[in-house]
Design an enzyme around this catalytic site. Structure first.
Site, PDB file in Angstrom:
ATOM      1  N   ASP A   1       0.810  -1.209   0.000  1.00 20.81           N
ATOM      2  CA  ASP A   1       0.000   0.000   0.000  1.00 20.81           C
ATOM      3  C   ASP A   1       0.850   1.269   0.000  1.00 20.81           C
ATOM      4  OD1 ASP A   1      -2.424  -1.241  -0.152  1.00 20.81           O
ATOM      5  OD2 ASP A   1      -2.915  -1.052   1.963  1.00 20.81           O
TER       6      ASP A   1
ATOM      7  N   ASP B   1      -2.980  12.938  22.111  1.00 21.73           N
ATOM      8  CA  ASP B   1      -1.715  12.565  21.466  1.00 21.73           C
ATOM      9  C   ASP B   1      -1.693  13.059  20.028  1.00 21.73           C
ATOM     10  OD1 ASP B   1      -0.668  11.394  23.674  1.00 21.73           O
ATOM     11  OD2 ASP B   1      -0.905   9.323  23.001  1.00 21.73           O
TER      12      ASP B   1
ATOM     13  N   THR C   1      -9.884   2.964   6.740  1.00 20.40           N
ATOM     14  CA  THR C   1      -9.562   1.679   7.368  1.00 20.40           C
ATOM     15  C   THR C   1      -8.100   1.599   7.811  1.00 20.40           C
ATOM     16  OG1 THR C   1      -8.991   0.615   5.270  1.00 20.40           O
ATOM     17  CG2 THR C   1     -11.287   0.465   5.980  1.00 20.40           C
TER      18      THR C   1
ATOM     19  N   SER D   1      -7.535   2.451  13.258  1.00 21.08           N
ATOM     20  CA  SER D   1      -6.724   2.076  14.423  1.00 21.08           C
ATOM     21  C   SER D   1      -6.950   3.033  15.590  1.00 21.08           C
ATOM     22  CB  SER D   1      -5.238   2.068  14.053  1.00 21.08           C
ATOM     23  OG  SER D   1      -4.962   1.101  13.062  1.00 21.08           O
TER      24      SER D   1
END
Length: 255
Positions: free
Chosen positions: A45, A145, A156, A161
């Site tokens: 990717d 953060d 995705t 995540s």
């Protein structure tokens, strides 16, 4: 893609991709990039994103074959029947995000991102960000953060995540997602119209430094970051029938 017979191959520097490049060019030839009907990218990717950015001025569709570790944007690797696969391929058109980042010394950095633009703390203390949408302050202070703005194609990846939503490819929206939000602790982000203009202001950048990243291209010590979708740039990506982006995004939610 009917009539796709003229192919330019591009490959990442890995041994696997370079070996595949040698075999495929020997079998199918290597067309002039400016005259090719299609570009075939060999890698993962990351290399697909690199290829899309490097070839966006040509408006030539890109068909990826996975020779890497992650291949969400790639098709399965197979040397046989490539012309037939290209002729039957489905096309998805996506627009990148345009980032304009100003650093603490006044330097302006611009970049494009197919997946997301992210802001991440670059020191031991949490970042403090002010968020505006279309010129209106929507959050005076986000302690976190980091935060990111994602396209449907990138929803995705890092966005997911960070517990952001998966967006349908044709939804016309962007995902604004916090990374480890501390205050407001329960804030889960926002879904914004694709045409939204998002601005992040870094509060106290000297004490709480922040870096911005557009698809792996970092800018350190940012003070403001403005992001918008860029409709004038089109990335054309080809997928085998039944394995297009829409199907992949749906399938990911039931994995």
């Amino acid at each position: 893609m009917p009539g796709a017979t003229s192919i330019t191959f591009r490959a990442s520097e890995t041994e696997t991709a370079q070996s595949a490049l040698a075999r495929l060019t020997a079998r199918y030839g290597q067309a002039d990039p400016d005259r090719a009907d299609v570009i075939v990218a060999l890698g993962g990717d990351g290399f697909m994103l690199e290829t899309l950015n490097a070839t966006m001025d040509r408006d030539t569709p890109v068909y990826g074959m996975n020779c890497g570790t992650i291949g969400f944007l790639m098709n399965e690797f197979d040397e046989d029947g490539l012309i037939e696969r290209l002729s039957a391929a489905e096309e998805a058109v996506i627009n990148p995000l345009a980032m304009r980042a100003v650093t603490t010394d006044g330097t302006v950095h611009e970049g494009l991102a197919i997946n997301e633009v992210s802001l991440l703390r670059a020191g031991p203390q949490a970042a403090k960000l002010r968020i505006s949408v279309d010129g209106r302050v929507r959050m005076e202070e986000l302690v976190c953060d980091g935060a990111l703005l994602s396209t449907p194609a990138g929803s995705t990846a890092y966005n997911y995540s960070a517990h952001g939503p998966i967006l349908p490819i044709g939804s016309g929206v962007l995902a604004l997602t916090a990374v480890a939000a501390f205050r407001p602790r329960r804030w889960r982000g926002a879904i914004l119209p694709k045409a939204a203009h998002v601005k992040f202001e870094v509060l106290n950048p000297a004490k709480r430094p922040v870096m911005a990243d557009a698809d792996g291209r970092p800018v350190r010590d940012v003070e403001t970051v403005e992001i918008r979708s860029e409709p004038e740039i089109r990335h054309r990506i080809l997928f085998d029938p039944g394995h297009g982006l829409e199907e992949r995004l749906i399938r990911e939610q039931f994995a």
